[in-house]
Design an enzyme around this catalytic site. Structure first.
Site, PDB file in Angstrom:
ATOM      1  N   LYS A 271     -43.728  16.971 -84.669  1.00 13.17           N
ATOM      2  CA  LYS A 271     -42.408  15.223 -84.346  1.00 13.17           C
ATOM      3  C   LYS A 271     -42.013  15.625 -83.230  1.00 13.17           C
ATOM      4  CE  LYS A 271     -37.502  14.662 -84.662  1.00 13.17           C
ATOM      5  NZ  LYS A 271     -36.051  14.662 -85.305  1.00 13.17           N
ATOM      6  N   ASP A 276     -34.165  11.106 -78.334  1.00 19.69           N
ATOM      7  CA  ASP A 276     -33.611  10.754 -79.909  1.00 19.69           C
ATOM      8  C   ASP A 276     -31.987  10.500 -79.980  1.00 19.69           C
ATOM      9  OD1 ASP A 276     -32.573   9.970 -82.624  1.00 19.69           O
ATOM     10  OD2 ASP A 276     -32.379  12.384 -82.799  1.00 19.69           O
ATOM     11  N   LYS A 283     -25.576   8.795 -81.318  1.00 18.08           N
ATOM     12  CA  LYS A 283     -24.990  10.332 -80.626  1.00 18.08           C
ATOM     13  C   LYS A 283     -24.119  10.044 -80.296  1.00 18.08           C
ATOM     14  CE  LYS A 283     -29.489  12.878 -82.101  1.00 18.08           C
ATOM     15  NZ  LYS A 283     -28.441  14.471 -83.608  1.00 18.08           N
ATOM     16  N   ASP A 353     -29.642   7.905 -87.546  1.00 17.92           N
ATOM     17  CA  ASP A 353     -30.521   9.167 -86.712  1.00 17.92           C
ATOM     18  C   ASP A 353     -30.986  10.583 -87.459  1.00 17.92           C
ATOM     19  OD1 ASP A 353     -30.347  11.412 -84.382  1.00 17.92           O
ATOM     20  OD2 ASP A 353     -27.924  11.599 -85.239  1.00 17.92           O
ATOM     21  N   ARG A 357     -37.193  13.039 -90.343  1.00 17.87           N
ATOM     22  CA  ARG A 357     -38.233  12.986 -91.802  1.00 17.87           C
ATOM     23  C   ARG A 357     -39.054  11.725 -92.108  1.00 17.87           C
ATOM     24  NH1 ARG A 357     -32.533  14.755 -93.985  1.00 17.87           N
ATOM     25  NH2 ARG A 357     -32.321  14.592 -91.953  1.00 17.87           N
TER      26      ARG A 357
HETATM   27  N1  BES Z   1     -33.140  15.389 -83.773  1.00 17.02           N
HETATM   28  C1  BES Z   1     -32.326  15.555 -84.268  1.00 17.02           C
HETATM   29  C2  BES Z   1     -31.718  17.158 -84.661  1.00 17.02           C
HETATM   30  C3  BES Z   1     -31.262  17.556 -83.569  1.00 17.02           C
HETATM   31  C4  BES Z   1     -29.703  18.171 -83.648  1.00 17.02           C
HETATM   32  C5  BES Z   1     -31.606  18.798 -83.356  1.00 17.02           C
HETATM   33  C6  BES Z   1     -29.389  18.852 -82.860  1.00 17.02           C
HETATM   34  C7  BES Z   1     -31.028  20.062 -82.247  1.00 17.02           C
HETATM   35  C8  BES Z   1     -30.351  18.933 -81.881  1.00 17.02           C
HETATM   36  C9  BES Z   1     -32.437  14.517 -85.911  1.00 17.02           C
HETATM   37  O1  BES Z   1     -32.599  13.394 -85.186  1.00 17.02           O
HETATM   38  C10 BES Z   1     -31.027  14.436 -86.351  1.00 17.02           C
HETATM   39  O2  BES Z   1     -30.670  13.768 -85.299  1.00 17.02           O
HETATM   40  N2  BES Z   1     -30.377  14.859 -87.273  1.00 17.02           N
HETATM   41  C11 BES Z   1     -29.353  14.661 -87.687  1.00 17.02           C
HETATM   42  C12 BES Z   1     -30.086  14.594 -89.297  1.00 17.02           C
HETATM   43  C13 BES Z   1     -27.902  13.916 -90.258  1.00 17.02           C
HETATM   44  C14 BES Z   1     -27.921  12.816 -90.055  1.00 17.02           C
HETATM   45  C15 BES Z   1     -28.622  13.332 -91.803  1.00 17.02           C
HETATM   46  C16 BES Z   1     -28.365  16.006 -87.626  1.00 17.02           C
HETATM   47  O3  BES Z   1     -28.848  17.338 -87.636  1.00 17.02           O
HETATM   48  O4  BES Z   1     -27.189  15.597 -87.149  1.00 17.02           O
HETATM   49 ZN    ZN Z   2     -34.139  14.023 -84.201  1.00 22.07          ZN
HETATM   50 MN    MN Z   3     -31.432  12.250 -85.003  1.00 19.93          MN
END
Ligand code: BES
Ligand code: ZN
Ligand code: MN
Length: 503
Positions: A271, A276, A283, A353, A357
């Site tokens: 990835k 992001d 976020k 967010d 995936r």
């Molecule tokens: N890159 C993030 C995951 C992440 C968050 C990694 C904090 C390390 C620290 C990913 O793209 C993301 O934002 N995932 C969301 C998914 C949710 C919206 C279902 C998450 O984990 O909050």
């Molecule tokens: Zn991410």
């Molecule tokens: Mn994300």
């Protein structure tokens, strides 16, 4: 920092410092005992004074020992004689570097190869690898963009002493492997630590292309841009990149070798979200800057391919860096959108967010053209994985028991910890959508698992594993920076696949 392997007569060597172990209850290691005998019991007499016990972490610097040519001997506590675990050994090495940092010592001899570390069959090999990799880790310094840099170790020349001449052969292999793995880890850290205005998807693709120049005989690189992605119908990948001015680039690094250990094709997918923001589902501001590390999966794949190229492993490997940036804007994809992925399956976006995936789903389909036997994706995929496993263990998900075994084996060998989580059908149900094949977020609380289940829908044609490195890829706050994980684990997995014989 240069490493040498040698069979030394410790008393005759002239170096700044000789490092030897002592065990609990003041038992001397073979090296310490040798130096003690050379100096007519000088070390035993000092130990009797009680300044060092041999506990892990204890150190005592001795100066000008009679009949020993080097001016310093560092005694290092190694704990119980036959009970040194890999993590104890790391602590032992850490305490030696803490002493070295405070001195001007440039040249040292480590005489640790006689220690017995549990779990490994080939002790010498692993001791050499651990010493080299730990020293490299402790001395890693990112070339900061500001001018003040903290003092690191001054070491110039590190000699690794062997007792038995017969061990030199395996020692040389270990050193060669360690240096190649370190190149991989350090390259991954360096690229991960760059700010997102420098390291964008295009930058990632340029780094990939440089590998083809550097390793002409083994590496070919192809870069797929947004136009090609559109014609390939990689609509989910493209949608994630829509809001950003920095367009997505997918880099395909094809590694091959003239002699191969087997006919397997191994694919590694990283990835590579160079930033992001969350997109329209933006976020919170707190710690958002850390989302520059959302490309650590791609960096790990890049580093692992460097190691494979350095060692010219007898394998066929496809490494993919899935570069993309997730930003809010007038062109962004939105919550509510329905995307038709390259596989033909449709996805209802509930949260922009959950972008990793989406990008990966199309890459996992794209990969089918290489008929891979094994596909491993590496992704900072979910905050939920950090909640489940914390910051020292990566999540493992796989649809294949052999792959689970092999990855766990490599993990134990390298102490790069992973833990398997399930992909039960119950979780798949949480991705049901009323208007598409799946939603991009799960309904329940097991967010790391539902994310992995989402990916599973795109991996039916091969053995697949997913490593969620959200908790392990970087550190926050005062120790902020990329860890280089899980490069060592992946390197070990590949070494094991090459049927490397260590002795
Ligand atoms: N890159 C993030 C995951 C992440 C968050 C990694 C904090 C390390 C620290 C990913 O793209 C993301 O934002 N995932 C969301 C998914 C949710 C919206 C279902 C998450 O984990 O909050
Ligand atoms: Zn991410
Ligand atoms: Mn994300």
């Amino acid at each position: 920092m240069n490493f040498f392997i040698k069979h030394c007569n410790l008393d005759q060597e002239k170096t700044d410092c000789i490092i030897v172990g002592i065990f609990e209850l003041c038992k001397l290691s073979i090296s310490a005992d040798y130096l003690d005998k050379c100096s007519d019991g000088y070390i035993t007499n000092l130990i009797k004074l009680g300044d060092i016990t041999g506990k892990i972490g204890d150190t005592l610097m001795l100066y000008n020992i009679p009949k020993v040519f080097s001016p310093r001997i560092l005694l290092v506590g190694c704990g119980k004689k036959d009970d040194i675990s890999r993590s104890c050994f790391k602590k032992i090495l850490k305490s030696t570097t803490n002493v070295l940092k405070k001195t001007s010592i440039k040249n040292i001899i480590y005489s640790f190869t006689e220690l017995n570390i549990k779990i490994y069959n080939n002790n010498i090999y692993w001791i050499i690898r651990s010493i080299v990799l730990s020293l490299k880790e402790f001395s890693y310094k990112f070339l900061k963009i500001n001018s003040t840099t903290k003092k690191s170790i001054n070491l110039d020349l590190i000699t690794l002493n062997f007792f038995k001449k017969n061990d030199l052969f395996v020692g040389k292999i270990a050193l060669k492997h360690a240096l190649a793995i370190d190149k991989g880890i350090t390259s991954a850290k360096n690229i991960s630590n760059l700010p997102p205005n420098i390291c964008n998807p295009f930058y990632l693709s340029c780094q990939a292309q440089k590998l083809a120049q550097r390793y002409k005989n083994n590496v070919l690189v192809e870069v797929v841009d947004i136009k090609q992605m559109k014609s390939l119908k990689m609509n989910a990948y493209v949608a994630v990149g829509d809001g950003a001015k920095n367009k997505p680039f997918m880099s395909i690094i094809k590694y091959s070798s003239n002699n191969v250990a087997n006919n397997k094709v191994i694919a590694l997918v990283g990835k590579g979200l160079t930033f992001d923001s969350g997109g329209i589902s933006i976020k919170p501001a707190l710690n958002m800057h850390e989302m520059k590390y959302d490309m650590c999966g791609a960096a790990a794949v890049y580093g692992t391919l460097i190691m494979a190229s350095e060692l010219q492993l007898p394998l066929t490997i496809i490494g993919i860096l899935a570069g993309c940036e997730n930003m809010p804007g007038g062109n962004s994809f939105r919550p509510g959108d329905v995307l038709t992925t390259m596989s033909g399956q449709t996805v209802e976006v509930l949260n922009t967010d959950a972008e990793g995936r989406l990008v990966l789903s199309d890459v996992l389909t794209y990969l089918e053209r290489f008929s891979p036997n094994i596909v491993i994706d590496i992704a900072t995929l979910t905050g939920a994985c950090v909640t489940a496993l914390g910051e020292s263990v990566s999540g493992l998900f796989t649809n294949n028991e052999d792959l689970a075994f092999e990855l766990n084996k490599a993990s134990q060998e390298t102490d790069d910890k992973i833990w398997r989580l399930p992909l039960f059908p119950e979780y798949q149900k949480e991705l049901r959508s009323t208007i598409a094949d799946f939603t991009n977020v799960g309904k329940g609380k097991a967010g790391a698992i539902t994310a992995a289940c989402f990916l599973e829908n795109f991996t039916k044609k091969y053995n697949w594993a997913h490593l969620d490195i959200a908790g392990t890829a970087w550190k926050s706050n005062k120790n902020e920076g990329a860890t280089g994980r899980p490069v060592e684990l992946l390197c070990q997995f590949l070494l094991n696949q090459s049927n490397y014989i260590y002795s």
